[in-house]
Design an enzyme around this catalytic site. Structure first.
Site, PDB file in Angstrom:
ATOM      1  N   ALA A   1       0.771  -1.316   0.014  1.00 31.84           N
ATOM      2  CA  ALA A   1      -0.144  -0.005  -0.056  1.00 31.84           C
ATOM      3  C   ALA A   1       0.993   1.416  -0.053  1.00 31.84           C
ATOM      4  O   ALA A   1       1.522   1.634   0.975  1.00 31.84           O
ATOM      5  CB  ALA A   1      -1.053  -0.128   1.407  1.00 31.84           C
TER       6      ALA A   1
ATOM      7  N   TYR B   1       7.940   9.486   6.249  1.00 29.18           N
ATOM      8  CA  TYR B   1       6.892   8.755   5.509  1.00 29.18           C
ATOM      9  C   TYR B   1       7.198   8.729   4.306  1.00 29.18           C
ATOM     10  O   TYR B   1       7.190   7.518   3.631  1.00 29.18           O
ATOM     11  CB  TYR B   1       5.730   9.655   5.624  1.00 29.18           C
ATOM     12  CG  TYR B   1       4.436   8.886   5.343  1.00 29.18           C
ATOM     13  CD1 TYR B   1       3.917   7.812   5.761  1.00 29.18           C
ATOM     14  CD2 TYR B   1       3.603   9.306   4.233  1.00 29.18           C
ATOM     15  CE1 TYR B   1       2.966   7.067   5.383  1.00 29.18           C
ATOM     16  CE2 TYR B   1       2.526   8.650   3.862  1.00 29.18           C
ATOM     17  CZ  TYR B   1       2.006   7.679   4.332  1.00 29.18           C
ATOM     18  OH  TYR B   1       1.056   6.753   3.714  1.00 29.18           O
TER      19      TYR B   1
ATOM     20  N   LYS C   1       8.205   5.073   2.280  1.00 36.39           N
ATOM     21  CA  LYS C   1       7.574   4.457   1.323  1.00 36.39           C
ATOM     22  C   LYS C   1       8.198   4.417  -0.112  1.00 36.39           C
ATOM     23  O   LYS C   1       7.981   3.425  -0.675  1.00 36.39           O
ATOM     24  CB  LYS C   1       6.254   5.320   0.947  1.00 36.39           C
ATOM     25  CG  LYS C   1       5.223   5.314   2.249  1.00 36.39           C
ATOM     26  CD  LYS C   1       4.464   4.257   2.307  1.00 36.39           C
ATOM     27  CE  LYS C   1       3.308   4.298   3.210  1.00 36.39           C
ATOM     28  NZ  LYS C   1       2.304   2.754   3.251  1.00 36.39           N
TER      29      LYS C   1
ATOM     30  N   TYR D   1      13.265  -6.988  -4.885  1.00 32.96           N
ATOM     31  CA  TYR D   1      13.158  -8.735  -4.402  1.00 32.96           C
ATOM     32  C   TYR D   1      12.260  -9.290  -5.394  1.00 32.96           C
ATOM     33  O   TYR D   1      12.573 -10.340  -5.982  1.00 32.96           O
ATOM     34  CB  TYR D   1      11.794  -8.622  -3.180  1.00 32.96           C
ATOM     35  CG  TYR D   1      12.881  -8.734  -1.993  1.00 32.96           C
ATOM     36  CD1 TYR D   1      13.629  -7.624  -1.169  1.00 32.96           C
ATOM     37  CD2 TYR D   1      12.911  -9.932  -1.217  1.00 32.96           C
ATOM     38  CE1 TYR D   1      14.269  -7.752   0.158  1.00 32.96           C
ATOM     39  CE2 TYR D   1      13.709 -10.052   0.066  1.00 32.96           C
ATOM     40  CZ  TYR D   1      14.248  -9.046   0.647  1.00 32.96           C
ATOM     41  OH  TYR D   1      15.016  -9.050   1.773  1.00 32.96           O
TER      42      TYR D   1
ATOM     43  N   GLN E   1      15.526  -9.699  -8.033  1.00 33.90           N
ATOM     44  CA  GLN E   1      16.514 -10.730  -7.626  1.00 33.90           C
ATOM     45  C   GLN E   1      15.729 -12.117  -7.370  1.00 33.90           C
ATOM     46  O   GLN E   1      16.355 -13.145  -7.316  1.00 33.90           O
ATOM     47  CB  GLN E   1      17.158 -10.234  -6.497  1.00 33.90           C
ATOM     48  CG  GLN E   1      18.001  -9.017  -6.815  1.00 33.90           C
ATOM     49  CD  GLN E   1      18.898  -8.491  -5.496  1.00 33.90           C
ATOM     50  OE1 GLN E   1      19.151  -8.837  -4.717  1.00 33.90           O
ATOM     51  NE2 GLN E   1      19.078  -7.237  -5.554  1.00 33.90           N
TER      52      GLN E   1
ATOM     53  N   THR F   1      -7.670   9.067   0.532  1.00 32.15           N
ATOM     54  CA  THR F   1      -8.760   8.349   0.717  1.00 32.15           C
ATOM     55  C   THR F   1      -9.722   8.651   1.991  1.00 32.15           C
ATOM     56  O   THR F   1      -9.012   9.167   2.954  1.00 32.15           O
ATOM     57  CB  THR F   1      -8.345   6.886   0.532  1.00 32.15           C
ATOM     58  OG1 THR F   1      -7.704   6.614  -0.518  1.00 32.15           O
ATOM     59  CG2 THR F   1      -9.611   5.961   0.705  1.00 32.15           C
TER      60      THR F   1
ATOM     61  N   ARG G   1      -6.595  14.102   9.529  1.00 32.41           N
ATOM     62  CA  ARG G   1      -6.800  14.480   8.083  1.00 32.41           C
ATOM     63  C   ARG G   1      -7.810  15.472   7.796  1.00 32.41           C
ATOM     64  O   ARG G   1      -8.596  15.859   8.606  1.00 32.41           O
ATOM     65  CB  ARG G   1      -7.115  13.113   7.276  1.00 32.41           C
ATOM     66  CG  ARG G   1      -6.284  12.021   7.746  1.00 32.41           C
ATOM     67  CD  ARG G   1      -4.642  12.123   7.562  1.00 32.41           C
ATOM     68  NE  ARG G   1      -4.300  12.235   6.482  1.00 32.41           N
ATOM     69  CZ  ARG G   1      -3.954  11.336   5.268  1.00 32.41           C
ATOM     70  NH1 ARG G   1      -4.386  10.143   5.578  1.00 32.41           N
ATOM     71  NH2 ARG G   1      -3.430  11.718   4.155  1.00 32.41           N
TER      72      ARG G   1
HETATM   73  N1  UDP Z   1      -5.685  20.672   6.081  1.00 28.63           N
HETATM   74  C1  UDP Z   1      -6.151  21.781   6.337  1.00 28.63           C
HETATM   75  N2  UDP Z   1      -6.752  21.504   7.696  1.00 28.63           N
HETATM   76  C2  UDP Z   1      -6.908  20.459   8.404  1.00 28.63           C
HETATM   77  C3  UDP Z   1      -6.007  19.438   8.216  1.00 28.63           C
HETATM   78  C4  UDP Z   1      -5.397  19.177   6.863  1.00 28.63           C
HETATM   79  O1  UDP Z   1      -6.322  22.553   5.857  1.00 28.63           O
HETATM   80  O2  UDP Z   1      -7.401  20.643   9.644  1.00 28.63           O
HETATM   81  C5  UDP Z   1      -4.939  20.633   4.614  1.00 28.63           C
HETATM   82  C6  UDP Z   1      -3.390  20.182   4.737  1.00 28.63           C
HETATM   83  O3  UDP Z   1      -2.598  21.177   4.921  1.00 28.63           O
HETATM   84  C7  UDP Z   1      -3.231  19.559   3.073  1.00 28.63           C
HETATM   85  C8  UDP Z   1      -4.660  19.045   3.120  1.00 28.63           C
HETATM   86  O4  UDP Z   1      -5.539  19.603   3.789  1.00 28.63           O
HETATM   87  O5  UDP Z   1      -2.877  20.536   2.481  1.00 28.63           O
HETATM   88  C9  UDP Z   1      -4.594  17.490   2.917  1.00 28.63           C
HETATM   89  O6  UDP Z   1      -4.242  17.206   4.268  1.00 28.63           O
HETATM   90  P1  UDP Z   1      -4.198  15.768   4.743  1.00 28.63           P
HETATM   91  O7  UDP Z   1      -3.411  15.538   6.027  1.00 28.63           O
HETATM   92  O8  UDP Z   1      -5.582  15.251   4.803  1.00 28.63           O
HETATM   93  O9  UDP Z   1      -3.615  14.642   3.534  1.00 28.63           O
HETATM   94  P2  UDP Z   1      -2.185  14.775   2.799  1.00 28.63           P
HETATM   95  O10 UDP Z   1      -1.279  16.549   3.224  1.00 28.63           O
HETATM   96  O11 UDP Z   1      -1.339  13.768   3.449  1.00 28.63           O
HETATM   97  O12 UDP Z   1      -2.706  14.544   1.447  1.00 28.63           O
END
Ligand code: UDP
Length: 202
Positions: free
Chosen positions: A6, A37, A41, A51, A54, A67, A78
């Site tokens: 993933a 992170y 990844k 892997y 080889q 998602t 998020r």
């Molecule tokens: N973000 C925001 N307010 C929040 C959380 C995130 O404006 O409370 C913004 C963050 O800065 C980013 C976007 O939303 O530009 C998506 O953030 P998320 O952490 O969900 O995902 P990722 O950045 O890993 O794509």
């Protein structure tokens, strides 16, 4: 058995190529706050391919774009979960930066279907982008959630985290060749996710 990695759209970093195609190598800061992170990844993809080359390990790598959906952790931090929780409580909605940065959000059920279809296919090893190419700014997402929840919340602008990608949108032509396309609109997916958070906080 096949082994699935993933992986993530974060391997593209803050991209100069838009939308992001699997052949794009990305633009990742190796020493920033997101690097553990992103680079972790990227390194995992490297190991999978070593892997595969080889030892002929049967690998499958999908790069999962943003998602969302029911069962997200309330404290995940998020953007979708944060805004829904704030809107349901009529609290200020935190927008990082000017809110014009974009993401493309895939509903979880669509993503799971993509993974299943990809795993059933024996020809494509990947990496393959998995996500919904419909792109929204964070302000648009906040306004959609405010409307759907009939919230009185106002937007509160906060500092943009370092290395936050300015835009993100998958080129999904490869996974479309497996007869998969996302079918859930953001409106429809947000409604289901909002219902989940309402029940969760009862
Ligand atoms: N973000 C925001 N307010 C929040 C959380 C995130 O404006 O409370 C913004 C963050 O800065 C980013 C976007 O939303 O530009 C998506 O953030 P998320 O952490 O969900 O995902 P990722 O950045 O890993 O794509």
């Amino acid at each position: 058995a096949k082994i699935f990695q993933a992986s993530t759209s974060e391997v593209y970093g803050d991209p100069e190529i838009h939308p992001q195609h699997e052949l794009y190598w990305g633009r990742v800061n190796p020493i920033g706050p997101r690097s553990c992170y992103d680079e972790g990844k990227r390194c995992a993809e490297t190991l999978f391919f070593d892997y595969h080359r080889q030892l002929s390990l049967k690998i499958k790598i999908a790069r999962i774009f943003n998602t969302y959906g029911p069962n997200m952790d309330t404290n995940d931090g998020r953007v979708v979960s944060n805004i829904i929780i704030q809107a349901l409580k009529d609290e200020d909605i935190t927008i990082y930066g000017n809110g014009n940065q974009t993401r493309s959000f895939c509903f979880v059920d669509d993503l799971i279907d993509a993974m299943i279809i990809f795993m059933q296919n024996d020809k494509i090893v990947g990496p393959v982008n998995a996500g919904n190419p419909k792109e929204y700014s964070m302000i648009e997402v906040a306004n959609m959630i405010i409307n759907l929840t009939k919230s009185k919340s106002k937007l509160l602008f906060k500092k943009l985290p370092l290395d936050d990608p300015q835009k993100r949108k998958p080129d999904i032509s490869l996974i479309k060749s497996l007869n998969w396309s996302p079918i859930t609109s953001l409106d429809e997916g947000l409604e289901k996710t909002i219902k989940y958070f309402i029940n969760e906080n009862k």
